[in-house]
Design an enzyme around this catalytic site. Structure first.
Site, PDB file in Angstrom:
ATOM      1  N   TYR A 193      11.520 -64.773  -5.965  1.00 22.80           N
ATOM      2  CA  TYR A 193      12.880 -65.324  -6.040  1.00 22.80           C
ATOM      3  C   TYR A 193      13.299 -65.909  -4.701  1.00 22.80           C
ATOM      4  O   TYR A 193      13.830 -67.023  -4.642  1.00 22.80           O
ATOM      5  CB  TYR A 193      13.851 -64.220  -6.457  1.00 22.80           C
ATOM      6  CG  TYR A 193      15.287 -64.666  -6.498  1.00 22.80           C
ATOM      7  CD1 TYR A 193      15.775 -65.407  -7.567  1.00 22.80           C
ATOM      8  CD2 TYR A 193      16.160 -64.334  -5.463  1.00 22.80           C
ATOM      9  CE1 TYR A 193      17.098 -65.820  -7.610  1.00 22.80           C
ATOM     10  CE2 TYR A 193      17.487 -64.744  -5.494  1.00 22.80           C
ATOM     11  CZ  TYR A 193      17.951 -65.484  -6.565  1.00 22.80           C
ATOM     12  OH  TYR A 193      19.271 -65.892  -6.587  1.00 22.80           O
ATOM     13  N   LYS A 197      14.343 -69.900  -3.849  1.00 25.72           N
ATOM     14  CA  LYS A 197      15.647 -70.328  -3.349  1.00 25.72           C
ATOM     15  C   LYS A 197      15.529 -71.044  -2.008  1.00 25.72           C
ATOM     16  O   LYS A 197      16.317 -71.950  -1.702  1.00 25.72           O
ATOM     17  CB  LYS A 197      16.596 -69.134  -3.249  1.00 25.72           C
ATOM     18  CG  LYS A 197      17.017 -68.603  -4.622  1.00 25.72           C
ATOM     19  CD  LYS A 197      17.648 -69.696  -5.486  1.00 25.72           C
ATOM     20  CE  LYS A 197      18.161 -69.179  -6.804  1.00 25.72           C
ATOM     21  NZ  LYS A 197      18.816 -70.219  -7.627  1.00 25.72           N
TER      22      LYS A 197
END
Length: 292
Positions: A193, A197
């Protein structure tokens, strides 16, 4: 080293002939207004998507909501419809898988002719998070996060820019990233994750560089938003871990988690004329988490 120059890119001596969108020509009260504009939101069925949809409707814009379910399932969807009715705005919901390039192109081609106002903005909220130790994290899940969080953001931005180019209409694109693109999350294993990002940050900068300086297309500003921890149903499970809430709260300077409504003003700012000289930037709204 090649000395070939792209004739469509403004050089450092370029001076824009037209006045900027913002500045003293626009009343302060209108700097956050979105009248006469259609804004598309991906991941619009989620906690942040519905909150931003209501804010955009309240600011005078029409909204096209895109998300996976065949019809909206958000608990507060009635509030979104109520906002559209109250402000005499047009609200559309269209199912979309942001990772399917052919579907993205088809869906945009179908709803664009039905719009009352030109497409002037995009907010990419579609994203997923999967936790787990990196030592045995499934590569299929890692790829899924990259596909949704990065490829999906690119496809939505690309389709939006193509329509703005076709209609010769300037606009603003906001990609929702995360403070996790800057730092690791203490106490939670989120390598995939976090990497996705960080990629969204770079995607926003790179698209801004292309679409803010080309002579052959209208000006399209691209920025990203990096929220800190948000108290929602999506974070409820992680907060059940003993000591996790105390750690997350103590990790920022305001000593609390944020709520989704605290991102309304930042996104309206980036979509509207108040941010006319802002592109290629990341607006970090994290309660000071990354500033320690």
């Amino acid at each position: 080293m090649s000395n070939i120059k792209d004739s469509n890119v403004h050089g450092p001596d370029f001076r824009e002939a037209k006045p900027p969108q913002g500045g003293s020509t626009i009343p302060v009260a209108d700097l956050f207004r979105l009248d006469g504009r259609t804004i598309v939101i991906t991941g619009a069925n989620g906690f942040l998507g519905t909150t931003l949809a209501i804010a955009i409707l309240e600011s005078g814009g029409d909204v096209v909501c895109l998300d996976l379910p065949s019809s909206p399932t958000a608990e507060n969807w009635q509030e979104v419809e109520n906002a559209a009715s109250k402000h005499t705005a047009v609200l559309k919901y269209v199912p979309l898988d942001v990772t399917d390039g052919d579907m993205v192109a088809r869906v945009f081609a179908e709803f664009i002719p039905t719009l009352r106002y030109p497409l002037r903005g995009l907010v990419v909220c579609a994203g997923i998070s999967r936790n787990g130790p990196a030592v045995d994290f499934p590569i299929s899940t890692f790829r899924q996060m990259l596909d949704v969080n990065v490829s999906g953001a690119f496809l939505a931005a690309q389709a939006t820019a193509q329509e703005m180019n076709r209609s010769n209409t300037s606009g603003s694109i906001v990609l929702v990233a995360s403070m996790s693109g800057y730092v690791s999350n203490k106490g939670v294993d989120t390598a995939g994750y976090n990497a996705s990002k960080a990629a969204v940050h770079q995607l926003a900068r790179s698209l801004a560089a292309e679409w803010g300086s080309r002579k052959d297309m209208p000006l399209i500003r691209v920025n990203s938003l990096s929220p800190g921890y948000i108290r929602t149903a999506a974070t409820a499970e992680a907060l059940q871990k003993p000591g996790m809430e105390a750690q997350w709260v103590g990790d920022n300077m305001l000593y609390r988690l944020s709520t989704a409504d605290e991102f309304r003003a930042p996104v309206l700012f980036m979509l509207g004329d108040g941010s006319s000289f802002m592109t290629g930037s990341d607006l970090r709204v994290d309660g000071g988490h990354c500033a320690w």
